[in-house]
Design an enzyme around this catalytic site. Structure first.
Site, short mmCIF file in Angstrom:
data_model
loop_
_atom_site.label_atom_id
_atom_site.label_comp_id
_atom_site.label_asym_id
_atom_site.label_seq_id
_atom_site.Cartn_x
_atom_site.Cartn_y
_atom_site.Cartn_z
N ASN A 9 -32.01 82.65 22.65
CA ASN A 9 -33.42 82.27 22.86
C ASN A 9 -33.39 81.18 23.93
O ASN A 9 -33.30 80.00 23.63
CB ASN A 9 -34.02 81.73 21.55
N PRO A 10 -33.45 81.60 25.20
CA PRO A 10 -33.25 80.62 26.29
C PRO A 10 -34.55 79.87 26.61
O PRO A 10 -35.62 80.27 26.16
CB PRO A 10 -32.88 81.52 27.47
N PHE A 69 -35.08 71.57 20.14
CA PHE A 69 -36.25 72.44 20.10
C PHE A 69 -36.54 72.76 18.62
O PHE A 69 -35.61 73.01 17.85
CB PHE A 69 -35.89 73.71 20.87
C1 LIG Z 1 -35.63 77.41 23.54
S1 LIG Z 1 -34.30 76.40 22.98
C2 LIG Z 1 -33.64 77.44 21.73
C3 LIG Z 1 -33.01 76.70 20.58
C4 LIG Z 1 -32.65 77.57 19.39
N1 LIG Z 1 -31.64 78.57 19.75
C5 LIG Z 1 -33.87 78.27 18.83
O1 LIG Z 1 -33.96 79.48 18.98
O2 LIG Z 1 -34.73 77.62 18.23
C6 LIG Z 1 -33.19 76.52 24.34
C7 LIG Z 1 -31.89 75.75 24.23
O3 LIG Z 1 -31.16 75.97 25.46
C8 LIG Z 1 -30.41 74.82 25.76
N2 LIG Z 1 -30.08 74.86 27.20
C9 LIG Z 1 -30.85 74.51 28.25
N3 LIG Z 1 -30.20 74.69 29.40
C10 LIG Z 1 -28.98 75.17 29.09
C11 LIG Z 1 -27.84 75.56 29.86
N4 LIG Z 1 -27.85 75.49 31.20
N5 LIG Z 1 -26.75 76.01 29.21
C12 LIG Z 1 -26.73 76.08 27.86
N6 LIG Z 1 -27.78 75.73 27.07
C13 LIG Z 1 -28.89 75.29 27.68
C14 LIG Z 1 -31.33 73.68 25.37
O4 LIG Z 1 -30.60 72.50 25.17
C15 LIG Z 1 -31.98 74.25 24.09
O5 LIG Z 1 -31.26 73.83 22.97
#
Ligand SMILES: C[S@@+](CC[C@H](N)C(=O)[O-])C[C@H]1O[C@@H](n2cnc3c(N)ncnc32)[C@H](O)[C@@H]1O
Length: 287
Positions: free
Chosen positions: A193-194, A92
Site C-alpha cells: 500500500n504505497p 500512517f
Molecule cells: C500509505 S503508507 C502504508 C502503511 C501501511 N502499509 C498501511 O497499509 O497502512 C506508505 C508507507 O510507505 C513508506 N514509504 C514512503 N516512501 C518510501 C520508500 N521510498 N521506500 C520504502 N517505504 C516508503 C512510508 O514511510 C509509509 O509507511
C-alpha cells in the site's frame, strides 16, 4: 434527565452525548475507552465514575479531536483486521479499505495453492499488513520494509505486541533497496500500500490526513511513482508465477494497469472495489 449542575450524577452516557453535534459516537466511545482504559463494551456494562476531573480530561481530548487530530493519534491505537495496533504520528493510520489487500492475499494463496508462502510487505508503516498476515497465515514467512526508521520501530513494537516478532523480519530502506541484507529475497507475494497521492493535491487533503507523515502520502507528481518502481523491479524479487497485490488510489486503475502491461511480463488478474465502489486493490501475476 441528566442535569449539568451536578444535582444529578453524571454518567458515561452524558459524556457520550455531550459532543454528539461535533464528533461521531464511535469516536466518543474510542476516546472514553482510552480515558477509562477499558474495552468499548465496558462503557455500557460497567459503572464508571464521571466526576469533574474526568469531564475536563474528556473535554480536552475532544477539543484535540475537533481541532483536527485523528482519534487514533490521540489514543495511540488503531484497529485493523480486528487487531489492535500501536500508532503514533510517525505512522500512517491503517485504513479499513486496506483490509482488502489482506483478504486478497488469502485468495491468492488459495488459487495458487502455495504452501509455506514467502510474503514481502513493502512500505509496511505500522506493520498492520505484515502482522495481520502473520496472524492469519500461520505457515507464512514475512519480510516487511519501510524507508522510515520511526515507522519501522512502531511496526516492530506491533509484531512484539502480537507475539509475532519471530515470524516477521524488518528491513529499512528505499523500496527494494531495503532487501540488500535479506537472505534469499525471492517471494511468492509482494504486497504494497504505497504512497499514492499526487504531490500537488497534498495541500488540499482533509486536515486529519495532513497531520499524517507526508512521506506516507506523497506518490510524486502524478501519484504513480511507486507503481512504476514496483513494475520495473519486482520481477527480480518474485518467484516464478508470483503475485503482486497493490492498493491503488481513486481513478488510478487504468494508469497502473498501463504501467504494468507495458512490461509484457505481467497479467492484471483482478481488481476489487472497496465499500464505496472505488477500484482499490489490484492483483497482478508475473507470467
Ligand atoms: C500509505 S503508507 C502504508 C502503511 C501501511 N502499509 C498501511 O497499509 O497502512 C506508505 C508507507 O510507505 C513508506 N514509504 C514512503 N516512501 C518510501 C520508500 N521510498 N521506500 C520504502 N517505504 C516508503 C512510508 O514511510 C509509509 O509507511
Amino acid at each position: 434527565m441528566i442535569l449539568k449542575n451536578n444535582i444529578c450524577k453524571k454518567d458515561i452516557f452524558y459524556l457520550i452525548d455531550k459532543y454528539s453535534h461535533a464528533i461521531p459516537r464511535v469516536e466518543a466511545e474510542m476516546l472514553l475507552e482510552y480515558l477509562f482504559n477499558c474495552a468499548r463494551i465496558d462503557l455500557y456494562i460497567k459503572d464508571f465514575k464521571v466526576d469533574e476531573t474526568i469531564e475536563e480530561l474528556y473535554d480536552s481530548l475532544v477539543s484535540r479531536r475537533i481541532s483536527g487530530e485523528p482519534v487514533q493519534y490521540i489514543t495511540g491505537r488503531a484497529e485493523f483486521m480486528g487487531l489492535d495496533f500501536i500508532v503514533t504520528k510517525d505512522v500512517f493510520i491503517p485504513r479499513p479499505e486496506t483490509e482488502l489487500l489482506v483478504n486478497m492475499t488469502r485468495d491468492t494463496l488459495n488459487v495458487t495453492q502455495t504452501k509455506n508462502p514467502k510474503i514481502l510487505d513493502l512500505c509496511t508503516g505500522s506493520g498492520n499488513i505484515a502482522v495481520s498476515l502473520a496472524k492469519l497465515i500461520q505457515e507464512a514467512e514475512i519480510v516487511a520494509t519501510d524507508i522510515s526508521e520511526p515507522a519501522l520501530k512502531i511496526a516492530e513494537k506491533n509484531a512484539v505486541r502480537h507475539n509475532l516478532s519471530d515470524r516477521i523480519k524488518f528491513y529499512k530502506g528505499n523500496i527494494f533497496n531495503a532487501l540488500i541484507f535479506a537472505k534469499n529475497p525471492k517471494f511468492d507475494i509482494i504486497i504494497c500500500n504505497p504512497p499514492y497521492i499526487k504531490e500537488d493535491e497534498l495541500p488540499y487533503l482533509q486536515k486529519e490526513v495532513k497531520v499524517e507523515p507526508e512521506i506516507a502520502l506523497n506518490g510524486g507528481g502524478d501519484g504513480l511513482d511507486f507503481y512504476r518502481i514496483i513494475a520495473k523491479e519486482s520481477h527480480r524479487y518474485l518467484k516464478k508465477f508470483g503475485s503482486i497485490l497493490l492498493e491503488i488510489g481513486f481513478g488510478q486503475k487504468k494508469d497502473v494497469e498501463n504501467i504494468f502491461s507495458s512490461y509484457n511480463i505481467f497479467e492484471i488478474y483482478k481488481v476489487i472495489k472497496d465499500f464505496s465502489g472505488i477500484e482499490r486493490a489490484m492483483w497482478i501475476n508475473l507470467l
